[in-house]
Design an enzyme around this catalytic site. Structure first.
Site, PDB file in Angstrom:
ATOM      1  N   HIS A 117       0.814  -1.215   0.000  1.00 50.90           N
ATOM      2  CA  HIS A 117       0.000   0.000   0.000  1.00 50.90           C
ATOM      3  C   HIS A 117       0.849   1.267   0.000  1.00 50.90           C
ATOM      4  O   HIS A 117       0.395   2.342   0.397  1.00 50.90           O
ATOM      5  CB  HIS A 117      -0.954  -0.014   1.204  1.00 50.90           C
ATOM      6  CG  HIS A 117      -1.908  -1.162   1.156  1.00 50.90           C
ATOM      7  ND1 HIS A 117      -3.084  -1.132   0.443  1.00 50.90           N
ATOM      8  CD2 HIS A 117      -1.826  -2.404   1.697  1.00 50.90           C
ATOM      9  CE1 HIS A 117      -3.700  -2.297   0.564  1.00 50.90           C
ATOM     10  NE2 HIS A 117      -2.947  -3.083   1.314  1.00 50.90           N
ATOM     11  N   HIS A 138      -8.196  -6.613   1.704  1.00 56.94           N
ATOM     12  CA  HIS A 138      -7.530  -5.616   2.538  1.00 56.94           C
ATOM     13  C   HIS A 138      -8.378  -5.247   3.755  1.00 56.94           C
ATOM     14  O   HIS A 138      -7.845  -5.008   4.837  1.00 56.94           O
ATOM     15  CB  HIS A 138      -7.231  -4.378   1.691  1.00 56.94           C
ATOM     16  CG  HIS A 138      -6.566  -3.260   2.400  1.00 56.94           C
ATOM     17  ND1 HIS A 138      -5.467  -3.426   3.210  1.00 56.94           N
ATOM     18  CD2 HIS A 138      -6.844  -1.914   2.425  1.00 56.94           C
ATOM     19  CE1 HIS A 138      -5.090  -2.264   3.704  1.00 56.94           C
ATOM     20  NE2 HIS A 138      -5.919  -1.328   3.247  1.00 56.94           N
TER      21      HIS A 138
END
Length: 211
Positions: free
Chosen positions: A48, A58
């Site tokens: 990320h 996620h």
């Protein structure tokens, strides 16, 4: 000659990262002098960091991982719109733009791109944009911010709202110098089988240049 525009944050050893997350680093594991033929490098990074896509895994343990995603989501026609005049981006703001037929939407917010400095705050993207965007056919939402939710959010309501409405997420694109309009976008994630996200090389070109 095709004029591609790179809207990715360069991955350097100075690039900002989420606090407490893994900083990006590149170094040579072996030099050409050592191997006799080639330099061989290695990278260490959070998935990320910089310009990247979020897989639903996620923020949802049952969500798709990167390799499960349809790559066609991340390549095709896209529209860039300027929402930098407001600090809260909601359905009413987006309703002021002509978005019919748009599948990939890139938002140029008031946040200036500073790849080497993590922002202290970002504009607010209201979760109510998700059902609105889904209703008009949008499949990918890109932002020039490190997240679609406030930086201190634990509930991630906008992540979840977008996911529930079938919209995927592209973050940390650089749009400061990009004019509003229609573009061809390519922001393909790496084929990371178990990953919750992936760095991308995001590039665009004006649609008119294809004619």
């Amino acid at each position: 000659m095709t004029n591609w525009i790179d809207i990715s944050q360069p991955l350097t050893n100075e690039i900002a990262h989420w606090p407490e997350d893994t900083p990006f680093s590149y170094q040579l594991t072996y030099t050409k002098q050592q191997t006799g033929s080639v330099n061989i490098g290695q990278i260490l990074t959070s998935v990320h960091t910089g310009t990247h896509v979020d897989a639903p895994f996620h923020f949802d343990d049952q969500g798709e991982k990167i390799l499960d995603l349809d790559v066609s989501i991340y390549i095709g026609r896209a529209k860039v719109i300027d929402v930098s005049s407001v600090n809260v981006i909601n359905r009413d703001v987006l309703n002021g733009f002509h978005l019919n037929g748009v599948e990939r939407l890139l938002l140029r917010t008031s946040l200036s791109s500073s790849p080497n400095q993590f922002p202290k705050s970002i504009p607010i993207l209201d979760p109510d944009v998700a059902p609105y965007l889904a209703a008009i056919g949008i499949r990918l939402l890109g932002v020039n911010m490190p997240s679609v939710d406030p930086l201190d959010s634990k509930e991630l309501p906008t992540h979840h709202a977008l996911h529930q409405n079938g919209i995927y997420i592209l973050e940390n694109v650089i749009l400061d110098a990009i004019k509003e309009g229609d573009y061809f976008l390519s922001a393909l994630p790496l084929a990371l089988e178990e990953s919750d996200g992936s760095p991308v090389r995001a590039v665009i070109r004006k649609i008119e240049e294809e004619k």
